[in-house]
Scaffold this active site. Structure first.
Site, short mmCIF file in Angstrom:
data_model
loop_
_atom_site.label_atom_id
_atom_site.label_comp_id
_atom_site.label_asym_id
_atom_site.label_seq_id
_atom_site.Cartn_x
_atom_site.Cartn_y
_atom_site.Cartn_z
N ASP A 293 0.81 -3.13 12.32
CA ASP A 293 1.27 -3.58 11.01
C ASP A 293 1.68 -5.05 11.11
O ASP A 293 2.74 -5.37 11.66
CB ASP A 293 2.46 -2.71 10.58
CG ASP A 293 2.87 -2.99 9.15
OD1 ASP A 293 2.88 -4.19 8.75
OD2 ASP A 293 3.16 -2.04 8.41
N THR B 17 -0.39 7.59 -1.23
CA THR B 17 -1.71 7.55 -1.91
C THR B 17 -2.64 6.51 -1.29
O THR B 17 -3.84 6.53 -1.55
CB THR B 17 -1.52 7.17 -3.39
OG1 THR B 17 -0.99 5.83 -3.43
CG2 THR B 17 -0.59 8.12 -4.11
N ASP C 239 5.13 -6.03 9.66
CA ASP C 239 6.25 -5.64 10.53
C ASP C 239 6.33 -6.54 11.75
O ASP C 239 7.41 -6.94 12.18
CB ASP C 239 6.08 -4.18 10.99
CG ASP C 239 6.28 -3.18 9.85
OD1 ASP C 239 6.59 -3.62 8.73
OD2 ASP C 239 6.10 -1.98 10.10
N ARG D 266 0.86 -1.17 0.00
CA ARG D 266 0.00 0.00 0.00
C ARG D 266 0.90 1.23 0.00
O ARG D 266 1.66 1.43 0.94
CB ARG D 266 -0.89 -0.04 1.25
CG ARG D 266 -2.05 0.87 1.18
CD ARG D 266 -3.05 0.55 2.27
NE ARG D 266 -2.56 0.86 3.61
CZ ARG D 266 -3.36 1.13 4.64
NH1 ARG D 266 -4.67 1.09 4.49
NH2 ARG D 266 -2.87 1.39 5.82
#
Ligand code: PRP
Ligand code: URA
Length: 210
Positions: A201, A109, A204, A105
């Site tokens: 995340d 944006t 991560d 992603r």
């Protein structure tokens, strides 16, 4: 077209999801739990698989037993975080083929960018489970589903650990035939389009990188 969302209420899934959400859960336990939850979900998501009778010999006599007889299965993790769900599913369905879709992603944006695709040749004949721990805006999942449809996929389910309504609406709008299976429906997204409360995340946390 039926627009389906199924939330797994299994107590073990809910218990393990609670530990995954805790920021103090380290990478080793996080990886193990994502794998265990995916395995439990694989059990639930395969309840419909058709069986047929086959004749075999036991050490004692001839008998008729059940064998899976429907379409072959395929797992399509959305990289990176989807990779964390694959081994749990494969432990129950070892003959499934695994295709890979690489998407990230764009942090500015928030649009998904495809960087990799490797899929089974007979993708059109397989029942496919696209997996990613998180369904947030739905941009990545929708793009991944479009990417595999473009290459011939017809029979697709989407499986995640947590989802929000925005992502569900996105899949329903772009791919109304694709049922969605999730461990939880979280209230919404924060200003960074992270699921809240979510679990941060997952990529991560699985791999220890930022
Ligand atoms: C995360 C997650 C999904 C996506 C969800 O991946 O694994 O793929 O974000 O967000 P969306 O529904 O708004 O598209 P990320 O882009 O962080 O990439 P990574 O798996 O490589 O960390
Ligand atoms: N990407 C993440 O890393 N976390 C979320 O909650 C949503 C998207």
């Amino acid at each position: 077209m039926t627009k389906k969302v199924h939330v797994f209420n299994h107590p073990l899934i809910q218990h393990k999801l609670g530990i995954v959400r805790d920021k103090n859960t380290g990478p080793k336990e996080f990886r193990e739990l994502v794998e265990e939850i995916s395995k439990l979900m694989a059990y639930e998501i395969t309840l419909h698989l058709p069986l047929s009778d086959v004749e075999i010999e036991t050490p004692v006599t001839n008998t008729s037993v059940k064998r899976l007889s429907g379409k072959k299965l395929g797992i399509v993790p959305i990289m990176r975080a989807g990779l964390g769900m694959v081994d749990g599913i494969l432990s129950l369905i070892p003959v499934a083929k695994v295709g890979h879709i690489g998407l990230y992603r764009d942090p500015e944006t928030l649009e998904p960018v495809e960087y990799y695709a490797k899929l089974p040749e007979d993708i059109g004949e397989r029942e496919l489970i696209v997996v990613d721990p998180m369904l947030a805006t739905g941009g990545s999942a929708s793009a991944a589903i479009s990417a595999i449809k473009k290459r011939g996929a017809k029979n697709i389910k989407f499986l995640c650990l947590i989802a929000v309504q925005e992502g569900i609406d996105k899949i329903h709008e772009d791919h109304p035939e694709v049922p969605i299976y999730t461990g939880a429906l979280d209230p919404g997204l924060n200003e960074k389009s992270y699921i809240t409360p979510g679990f941060g995340d997952a990529g991560d946390r699985l791999y220890g990188t930022k």
